[in-house]
Design a protein around this motif. Structure first.
Motif, short mmCIF file in Angstrom:
data_model
loop_
_atom_site.label_atom_id
_atom_site.label_comp_id
_atom_site.label_asym_id
_atom_site.label_seq_id
_atom_site.Cartn_x
_atom_site.Cartn_y
_atom_site.Cartn_z
N TRP A 111 17.94 40.44 7.98
CA TRP A 111 18.38 41.80 8.26
C TRP A 111 17.89 42.28 9.63
O TRP A 111 18.62 42.95 10.37
N ALA A 112 16.70 41.87 10.00
CA ALA A 112 16.18 42.24 11.31
C ALA A 112 17.01 41.60 12.42
O ALA A 112 17.23 42.20 13.48
N VAL A 113 17.48 40.36 12.19
CA VAL A 113 18.32 39.70 13.18
C VAL A 113 19.61 40.48 13.40
O VAL A 113 20.12 40.59 14.53
N ALA A 157 12.39 37.31 -0.36
CA ALA A 157 12.48 38.68 0.18
C ALA A 157 12.12 38.71 1.67
O ALA A 157 12.76 39.41 2.47
N ALA A 158 11.10 37.91 2.05
CA ALA A 158 10.69 37.89 3.46
C ALA A 158 11.80 37.30 4.33
O ALA A 158 12.10 37.83 5.42
N GLN A 159 12.44 36.23 3.87
CA GLN A 159 13.53 35.62 4.64
C GLN A 159 14.71 36.56 4.74
O GLN A 159 15.38 36.67 5.79
N ALA A 160 15.01 37.30 3.66
CA ALA A 160 16.12 38.26 3.69
C ALA A 160 15.82 39.40 4.68
O ALA A 160 16.70 39.87 5.41
N TRP A 168 22.88 41.79 -0.34
CA TRP A 168 21.42 41.70 -0.41
C TRP A 168 20.89 42.52 -1.58
O TRP A 168 20.04 42.07 -2.34
N GLN A 169 21.40 43.74 -1.74
CA GLN A 169 20.95 44.59 -2.85
C GLN A 169 21.31 43.95 -4.21
O GLN A 169 20.53 44.02 -5.17
N ASP A 170 22.50 43.35 -4.28
CA ASP A 170 22.89 42.66 -5.53
C ASP A 170 21.96 41.49 -5.81
O ASP A 170 21.57 41.23 -6.96
N ALA A 171 21.59 40.76 -4.72
CA ALA A 171 20.66 39.64 -4.89
C ALA A 171 19.30 40.14 -5.35
O ALA A 171 18.63 39.51 -6.20
N GLN A 172 18.85 41.29 -4.84
CA GLN A 172 17.57 41.84 -5.28
C GLN A 172 17.62 42.24 -6.76
O GLN A 172 16.66 42.04 -7.51
N ALA A 173 18.78 42.81 -7.16
CA ALA A 173 18.92 43.15 -8.60
C ALA A 173 18.89 41.89 -9.47
O ALA A 173 18.29 41.88 -10.56
N THR A 174 19.53 40.84 -8.96
CA THR A 174 19.51 39.57 -9.71
C THR A 174 18.09 39.04 -9.82
O THR A 174 17.66 38.55 -10.88
N GLN A 175 17.31 39.13 -8.74
CA GLN A 175 15.92 38.69 -8.79
C GLN A 175 15.12 39.54 -9.79
O GLN A 175 14.21 39.04 -10.46
N LEU A 224 16.83 30.73 8.83
CA LEU A 224 16.49 31.69 7.78
C LEU A 224 17.31 31.44 6.51
O LEU A 224 16.76 31.44 5.39
N PHE A 225 18.62 31.24 6.67
CA PHE A 225 19.45 30.99 5.48
C PHE A 225 19.22 29.59 4.90
O PHE A 225 19.37 29.38 3.69
N ALA A 226 18.85 28.65 5.78
CA ALA A 226 18.48 27.34 5.24
C ALA A 226 17.27 27.46 4.32
O ALA A 226 17.21 26.84 3.25
#
Length: 489
Positions: free
Chosen positions: A134-136, A127-130, A100-107, A154-156
């Protein structure tokens, strides 16, 4: 360069102070600088477009790479989340967080490249879906089987957002490609206009410099031609580069010097001719008295000597009178009395005046004349026609033909005199109109002339602004006179 007596000092500024080759070099340098400037500007414009193209290519590669990485991180997040919910391994949840952190860096790297509002909204949704995913993962262990069902939509949605970001990336790359193409087209139009303008200006400068540099040469050529034709009435004035103006002043000094020498020569010939006339008349009168027997009867041998003496004295006196007439006509040829003249009638009168001469040799005169009335000096033109006719009669064989052709158009009068005599030797053609020059072909049995008849013809014709030429002919001599004129009604 030789100094010219009495010549004023050169005063010039700017280009006029330069020599011919310096002006020519300045013209070439100016044109080269103009074309070089256009080439440099075109080079910078092309470099700017190339830089934009390279930047767009780099941005497109970066977009593609980051979008693919985001998709890969999303898949890694989904795999880690599902495995964690099944195996309840905390390391899998940490792996999810790392992806997730890597994806945020990519964004964060994608955001500057996709700065439009739609892309920002997609990043916010992602970001909201991620966060929801994480909450799940934080639910208690007993609720994890139900959490798997909550995780799937969520992942869909995350995959759908990734596809939307991919489409946005493609649109961004297309826009940048279009911008680069538009910039390239604009720079092409600018370069084309710049190059065409530079070429047009260079041509204009070349023509201007060429005219400014060649005009003095034309004036110099005309001045030299006038000096070669013994026409010293027009001053030599040359404008342009300093060395050509200096040469013009030299020619002006030469013109004045030649005019002075010509005046001195004319005055000397006139004076010596007058001085010779008096003793020549006395000798001729004495020979006549001896021939008439005033001093007593003569033996046959003495009578023959007296006859030879009288004939040659008369011939010499005639040549002296011809010389005086030539000097008078040469000095008076520039003073024209123009009036309306019927040219065929003038030619007929000249032919009739010499009727006894050409009939004595049984010559045939053929006149081909177009009707024409022009403003010329009729008296001086009659002298021209009479000299040409006398020359033709003198050299034509007995029973030959002398042909006159008179043609006229709106601005030019042409008079041709063609005989069947021996013609002019090739080595005499260039000098046939020179004063006192007698060619190699002479009329058989005739006394040699004074060599000034054709010189008088040239003087009068040039005074009318015309030209007199000897044209090539298979037989005899073919003289052509061309005189510009204004027709009269």
């Amino acid at each position: 360069m030789t100094a010219i007596p009495g010549a004023p000092p050169a005063r010039a500024a700017g280009l006029r102070g330069l020599s011919f080759h310096q002006c020519l070099l300045a013209a070439f340098l100016l044109i080269t600088a103009l074309l070089g400037g256009a080439a440099v500007q075109a080079m910078f414009a092309l470099e700017h477009v190339a830089t934009q193209g390279r930047q767009a290519s780099q941005d497109a590669a970066g977009l593609t790479t980051q979008v693919q990485r985001l998709a890969e991180r999303t898949v890694a997040m989904e795999r880690s989340a599902r495995q964690f919910l099944v195996l309840d391994d905390a390391g899998l949840r940490d792996r999810f967080r790392a992806a997730w952190q890597d994806a945020q860096a990519t964004q964060g790297e994608l955001a500057p490249l996709l700065a439009d509002a739609a892309s920002r909204q997609l990043f916010a949704d992602w970001a909201a879906q991620a966060e929801s995913a994480w909450a799940v993962l934080q639910v208690p262990a007993r609720a994890r089987p139900q959490a798997l069902r909550r995780l799937t939509p969520l992942f869909a949605r995350l995959h759908a957002i990734n596809e939307a970001l991919t489409a946005q990336s493609q649109q961004a790359m297309d826009k940048r490609s279009d911008a680069v193409l538009a910039e390239l087209e604009q720079q092409w139009r600018l370069i084309s206009a710049l190059v065409l303008g530079a070429i047009a200006l260079a041509v204009l400068l070349g023509l201007s410099f060429g005219h400014w540099l060649l005009r003095p040469l034309v004036h110099l050529e005309a001045a030299i031609g006038r000096l070669g034709d013994n026409r010293f009435d027009q001053p030599v004035q040359v404008r342009g580069p300093a060395d050509l103006r200096r040469l013009g002043r030299q020619l002006e000094w030469l013109r004045q010097r030649l005019a002075t020498l010509e005046s001195d020569k004319t005055r000397f010939v006139r004076h010596i001719s007058h001085e010779l006339k008096t003793p020549m008349a006395s000798i001729r009168e004495g020979a006549a008295l001896l021939r008439d027997g005033v001093a007593g009867p003569l033996t046959p041998d003495q009578a023959e000597i007296v006859r030879i003496l009288g004939d040659n004295t008369a011939a010499l006196q005639g040549q002296i009178e011809d010389l005086l007439r030539y000097q008078a006509l040469a000095s008076d040829s520039q003073q024209l009395q123009r009036r309306a003249v019927d040219l065929p009638a003038l030619l007929a009168r000249v032919v009739d005046d010499q009727r006894l001469l050409w009939q004595a040799k049984a010559l045939q005169l053929r006149v081909e004349a177009q009707p024409c009335t022009a403003r010329v000096d009729g008296d001086k033109l009659a002298i021209v026609l009479a000299n040409l006719l006398g020359n033709a009669v003198r050299f034509s064989p007995a029973g030959g033909v002398v042909r006159w052709v008179l043609q006229n158009d709106d601005r030019l009068l042409r008079i041709a005199c063609i005989d069947e005599g021996p013609g002019v030797a090739p080595e005499d053609v260039e000098r046939v109109f020179d004063p006192f020059y007698q060619g190699r072909h002479q009329a058989p049995g005739a006394r040699r002339g004074s060599g000034i008849g054709l010189s008088i013809v040239r003087e009068i014709v040039q005074a009318h602004g015309g030209s007199c030429r000897l044209l090539p002919a298979e037989r005899g001599a073919h003289f052509l006179i061309e005189i510009p004129h204004e027709k009269t009604d």
